[in-house]
Design a protein around this motif. Structure first.
Motif, mmCIF file in Angstrom:
data_model
loop_
_atom_site.group_PDB
_atom_site.id
_atom_site.type_symbol
_atom_site.label_atom_id
_atom_site.label_comp_id
_atom_site.label_asym_id
_atom_site.label_seq_id
_atom_site.Cartn_x
_atom_site.Cartn_y
_atom_site.Cartn_z
ATOM 1 N N GLY A 118 31.843 31.174 30.940
ATOM 2 C CA GLY A 118 31.913 32.531 30.427
ATOM 3 C C GLY A 118 31.526 33.571 31.463
ATOM 4 N N CYS A 119 31.754 34.841 31.096
ATOM 5 C CA CYS A 119 31.464 35.932 32.028
ATOM 6 C C CYS A 119 31.276 37.223 31.242
ATOM 7 C CB CYS A 119 32.626 36.079 33.017
ATOM 8 S SG CYS A 119 32.320 37.366 34.244
ATOM 9 N N ASP A 120 30.311 38.034 31.681
ATOM 10 C CA ASP A 120 30.049 39.311 31.004
ATOM 11 C C ASP A 120 30.568 40.504 31.812
ATOM 12 O OD1 ASP A 120 28.733 37.809 29.115
ATOM 13 O OD2 ASP A 120 26.723 38.248 29.875
ATOM 14 N N SER A 121 31.284 40.246 32.901
ATOM 15 C CA SER A 121 31.614 41.350 33.813
ATOM 16 C C SER A 121 32.821 42.192 33.384
ATOM 17 C CB SER A 121 31.864 40.815 35.226
ATOM 18 O OG SER A 121 30.659 40.357 35.769
ATOM 19 N N PHE A 122 33.776 41.592 32.723
ATOM 20 C CA PHE A 122 34.960 42.312 32.251
ATOM 21 C C PHE A 122 35.654 43.121 33.348
ATOM 22 C CE2 PHE A 122 32.748 41.293 28.379
ATOM 23 C CZ PHE A 122 33.772 40.942 27.508
ATOM 24 N N CYS A 123 35.968 42.498 34.466
ATOM 25 C CA CYS A 123 36.840 43.139 35.449
ATOM 26 C C CYS A 123 38.132 43.499 34.717
ATOM 27 C CB CYS A 123 37.127 42.198 36.612
ATOM 28 S SG CYS A 123 35.627 41.702 37.461
ATOM 29 N N THR A 124 38.733 44.624 35.078
ATOM 30 C CA THR A 124 39.788 45.155 34.205
ATOM 31 C C THR A 124 41.052 44.301 34.152
ATOM 32 O OG1 THR A 124 40.535 46.590 35.995
ATOM 33 C CG2 THR A 124 39.006 47.555 34.396
ATOM 34 N N TYR A 125 41.248 43.432 35.169
ATOM 35 C CA TYR A 125 42.468 42.606 35.205
ATOM 36 C C TYR A 125 42.268 41.236 34.576
ATOM 37 C CZ TYR A 125 39.809 40.673 39.065
ATOM 38 O OH TYR A 125 38.797 40.125 39.802
ATOM 39 N N CYS A 126 41.020 40.873 34.249
ATOM 40 C CA CYS A 126 40.688 39.456 34.047
ATOM 41 C C CYS A 126 40.561 39.079 32.572
ATOM 42 C CB CYS A 126 39.388 39.134 34.778
ATOM 43 S SG CYS A 126 38.928 37.403 34.649
ATOM 44 N N VAL A 127 41.135 37.941 32.252
ATOM 45 C CA VAL A 127 41.152 37.491 30.863
ATOM 46 C C VAL A 127 39.985 36.529 30.567
ATOM 47 C CG1 VAL A 127 42.648 35.450 31.199
ATOM 48 C CG2 VAL A 127 42.902 36.821 29.128
ATOM 49 N N VAL A 128 39.264 36.131 31.638
ATOM 50 C CA VAL A 128 38.217 35.101 31.464
ATOM 51 C C VAL A 128 37.188 35.454 30.387
ATOM 52 C CG1 VAL A 128 36.255 33.970 32.637
ATOM 53 C CG2 VAL A 128 38.493 34.000 33.722
ATOM 54 N N PRO A 129 36.598 36.678 30.386
ATOM 55 C CA PRO A 129 35.585 36.954 29.360
ATOM 56 C C PRO A 129 36.140 36.854 27.933
ATOM 57 C CG PRO A 129 35.517 38.598 31.087
ATOM 58 C CD PRO A 129 36.763 37.793 31.314
ATOM 59 N N TYR A 130 37.447 37.088 27.769
ATOM 60 C CA TYR A 130 38.038 37.045 26.429
ATOM 61 C C TYR A 130 38.266 35.609 25.963
ATOM 62 C CZ TYR A 130 38.942 41.885 27.636
ATOM 63 O OH TYR A 130 38.797 43.186 28.039
ATOM 64 N N GLY A 162 31.311 27.030 37.935
ATOM 65 C CA GLY A 162 31.093 27.870 36.769
ATOM 66 C C GLY A 162 32.108 28.995 36.799
ATOM 67 N N ALA A 163 32.433 29.562 35.627
ATOM 68 C CA ALA A 163 33.381 30.682 35.603
ATOM 69 C C ALA A 163 32.788 31.866 36.356
ATOM 70 C CB ALA A 163 33.707 31.065 34.159
ATOM 71 N N ASP A 164 31.473 32.033 36.262
ATOM 72 C CA ASP A 164 30.783 33.113 36.989
ATOM 73 C C ASP A 164 29.478 32.511 37.536
ATOM 74 O OD1 ASP A 164 29.945 35.544 37.972
ATOM 75 O OD2 ASP A 164 29.162 36.238 36.043
ATOM 76 N N ILE A 199 31.898 32.134 44.086
ATOM 77 C CA ILE A 199 30.791 33.003 43.626
ATOM 78 C C ILE A 199 31.187 34.449 43.876
ATOM 79 C CG2 ILE A 199 28.366 33.662 43.949
ATOM 80 C CD1 ILE A 199 27.653 31.015 44.799
ATOM 81 N N GLU A 200 30.899 35.314 42.909
ATOM 82 C CA GLU A 200 31.184 36.748 43.096
ATOM 83 C C GLU A 200 30.316 37.290 44.235
ATOM 84 O OE1 GLU A 200 33.463 38.590 41.796
ATOM 85 O OE2 GLU A 200 34.210 36.912 40.609
ATOM 86 N N PRO A 201 30.915 38.078 45.139
ATOM 87 C CA PRO A 201 30.168 38.519 46.331
ATOM 88 C C PRO A 201 28.930 39.346 46.008
ATOM 89 C CG PRO A 201 32.326 39.592 46.186
ATOM 90 C CD PRO A 201 32.307 38.519 45.150
ATOM 91 N N LYS A 238 37.059 47.580 38.369
ATOM 92 C CA LYS A 238 35.660 47.491 37.891
ATOM 93 C C LYS A 238 34.893 46.378 38.623
ATOM 94 C CE LYS A 238 33.092 47.463 33.541
ATOM 95 N NZ LYS A 238 32.791 46.100 33.188
ATOM 96 N N ARG A 239 35.147 46.274 39.909
ATOM 97 C CA ARG A 239 34.387 45.327 40.735
ATOM 98 C C ARG A 239 33.117 46.025 41.194
ATOM 99 N NH1 ARG A 239 35.612 40.227 40.447
ATOM 100 N NH2 ARG A 239 35.375 39.793 42.662
ATOM 101 N N ALA A 240 32.013 45.279 41.245
ATOM 102 C CA ALA A 240 30.705 45.915 41.467
ATOM 103 C C ALA A 240 30.300 45.936 42.940
ATOM 104 C CB ALA A 240 29.661 45.185 40.635
HETATM 105 S S1 SF4 Z 1 37.085 38.209 37.823
HETATM 106 FE FE1 SF4 Z 1 35.255 36.918 37.759
HETATM 107 S S2 SF4 Z 1 33.542 38.369 37.457
HETATM 108 FE FE2 SF4 Z 1 35.435 39.473 36.918
HETATM 109 S S3 SF4 Z 1 35.639 39.179 34.693
HETATM 110 FE FE3 SF4 Z 1 36.832 37.561 35.682
HETATM 111 S S4 SF4 Z 1 35.451 35.820 35.776
HETATM 112 FE FE4 SF4 Z 1 34.178 37.635 35.415
#
Ligand code: SF4
Length: 408
Positions: A118-130, A162-164, A199-201, A238-240
């Motif tokens: 799972g992931c709580d980041s919700f990057c605008t292109y990414c479906v993973v958190p959903y 891990g997903a994140d 890993i996210e940078p 929405k990358r941090a």
């Molecule tokens: S790109 Fe990575 S950090 Fe961003 S929402 Fe998807 S899984 Fe999470």
């Protein structure tokens, strides 16, 4: 219920799907159609992220008798034994604790150990958190128990995934848990190695960077998604982090010594104009990258970016991905050439090659050792040249592991 012997069609075929791009969706549909043609008597059960996102779409495909969500997949055995068919997909965003999963193996030498999902980041292109739900971690004790089992089963490399992965431990209220996990996994034995997956940078623990130069059995390899070299695009995604943060991180990592660093880049994100793309080209050109994975942006239903105007046309995105791939290829070749003359720890891959052994170095670069027979464990190889996408090497020693004379 038993696995079907190799080469024979089973009664049930389980298809585990990905939905990170529209291409992954398309490949899953093609695979299911082919399996239905080739094994018309088998029941096809589809699970994974695509199943979680669009179960009815998959249920309508030929031969599909059941579609299971991510949580329901954990009960796949009971569901199949009970003859349950149809769609069973629960809510993805429910915060379920992460249970130890069946490890995925790369043949006999390397195994995946999933410690986070799972992931709580919700990057605008990414479906993973959903589709994967909220970020959650496997407690350290459970992860180590799994690690023990993998070593007992004879694996010489544990790939922590891990997903994140960078958020590992946060949901348990334990910061800095990933370095602790790595150290503890390394402490489970004396001959295996540990590798970290993507890993996210912005989430890489400085202690991990320090360990890259000091823990000999932590693979000197990191995969750090960049996604764009343009700050305008990174903001829209929405990358941090910003491009300069990423470059500074790679500078700190490279200061620890040689590390194989890989990156993902998305081209054709909505709003990416010529200028933004050229910024990405320039940033990538300057980065000390060993390889690059280039993805063309594809709209994922339900994500924020799916509603963005200024979607980039197919031909433009194709041309950009072509140019960036060429740059990535040049960087990969330069990285491989820079290793000629060095000595690297290598571990055989399970895949057989005709005239020798294909091994994986700790830097992640593949090494072909001609006229060798498979062996067990990590040994040292002298790198003598480059051939295509692999290094050429000669085994020079390493721990005294028994040779493996059969492929069983
Ligand atoms: S790109 Fe990575 S950090 Fe961003 S929402 Fe998807 S899984 Fe999470």
């Amino acid at each position: 219920m038993r696995p079907a012997p190799p080469g024979s069609a089973g009664d049930v075929i389980v298809v585990n799907t990905c939905t990170v791009t529209s291409r992954a969706d398309q490949e899953a549909r093609q695979l299911i159609r082919r399996l239905a043609r080739e094994s018309p008597a088998a029941k096809i059960v589809v699970t994974g992220c695509y199943a979680q996102r669009a179960p009815e779409e998959l249920r309508s495909l030929p031969g599909v008798s059941a579609v299971l969500g991510i949580a329901e997949r954990e009960e796949i055995g009971e569901r199949l034994r009970g003859g349950q068919e149809g769609v069973a997909v629960g809510p993805a965003r429910a915060k379920r604790p992460l249970a130890p999963s069946i490890p995925l193996h790369f043949g006999r030498t390397r195994a995946l150990l999933k410690v986070q999902d799972g992931c709580d980041s919700f990057c605008t292109y990414c479906v993973v958190p959903y589709v994967r739900g909220r970020a959650r971690s496997l407690p350290l004790g459970d992860a180590l128990e799994q690690g023990h089992r993998l070593l007992d089963a004879g694996f010489d490399e544990i790939v922590v995934t891990g997903a994140d992965l960078g958020s590992y431990g946060e949901d348990l209220g334990q910061r800095g848990l990933l370095p602790r996990l790595v150290k503890s996994l390394l402490g489970l034995g004396r001959t295996h190695r540990v590798r970290l997956s993507s890993i996210e940078p912005n989430k890489i623990d400085p202690e991990i960077v320090t360990m890259l130069g000091s823990e000999a059995r932590l693979c000197r390899h990191l995969h750090l998604p960049l996604q764009s070299g343009s700050d305008t695009v990174l903001r829209a995604m929405k990358r941090a982090y910003r491009a300069t943060d990423y470059a500074a991180l790679l500078g700190r990592i490279s200061a620890r010594g040689r590390v194989g660093i890989g990156a993902d880049v998305i081209v054709g994100f909505p709003g990416e104009g010529e200028r933004e793309f050229e910024e990405t080209m320039a940033v990538v050109e300057d980065l000390p990258l060993a390889y690059l994975h280039v993805f063309r942006y594809s709209t994922r239903p339900g994500t924020v970016a799916a509603r963005f105007p200024a979607q980039v046309g197919g031909p433009t995105a194709r041309e950009r991905s072509e140019r960036l791939r060429e740059l990535g290829d040049a960087k990969r070749r330069a990285f491989l050439r820079s290793l000629v003359g060095s000595r690297l720890p290598v571990l055989p891959e399970s895949r057989a090659v005709e005239d020798g052994v294909l091994a994986r170095s700790d830097l992640y670069a593949p090494v072909l050792l001609r006229r060798e027979r498979p062996w067990r464990g990590i040994v040292e190889a002298q790198i003598t040249g480059v051939e295509g996408d692999a290094l050429l090497g000669v085994r020079t020693g390493g721990p005294d592991h028994a040779d493996v004379s059969t492929s069983g």
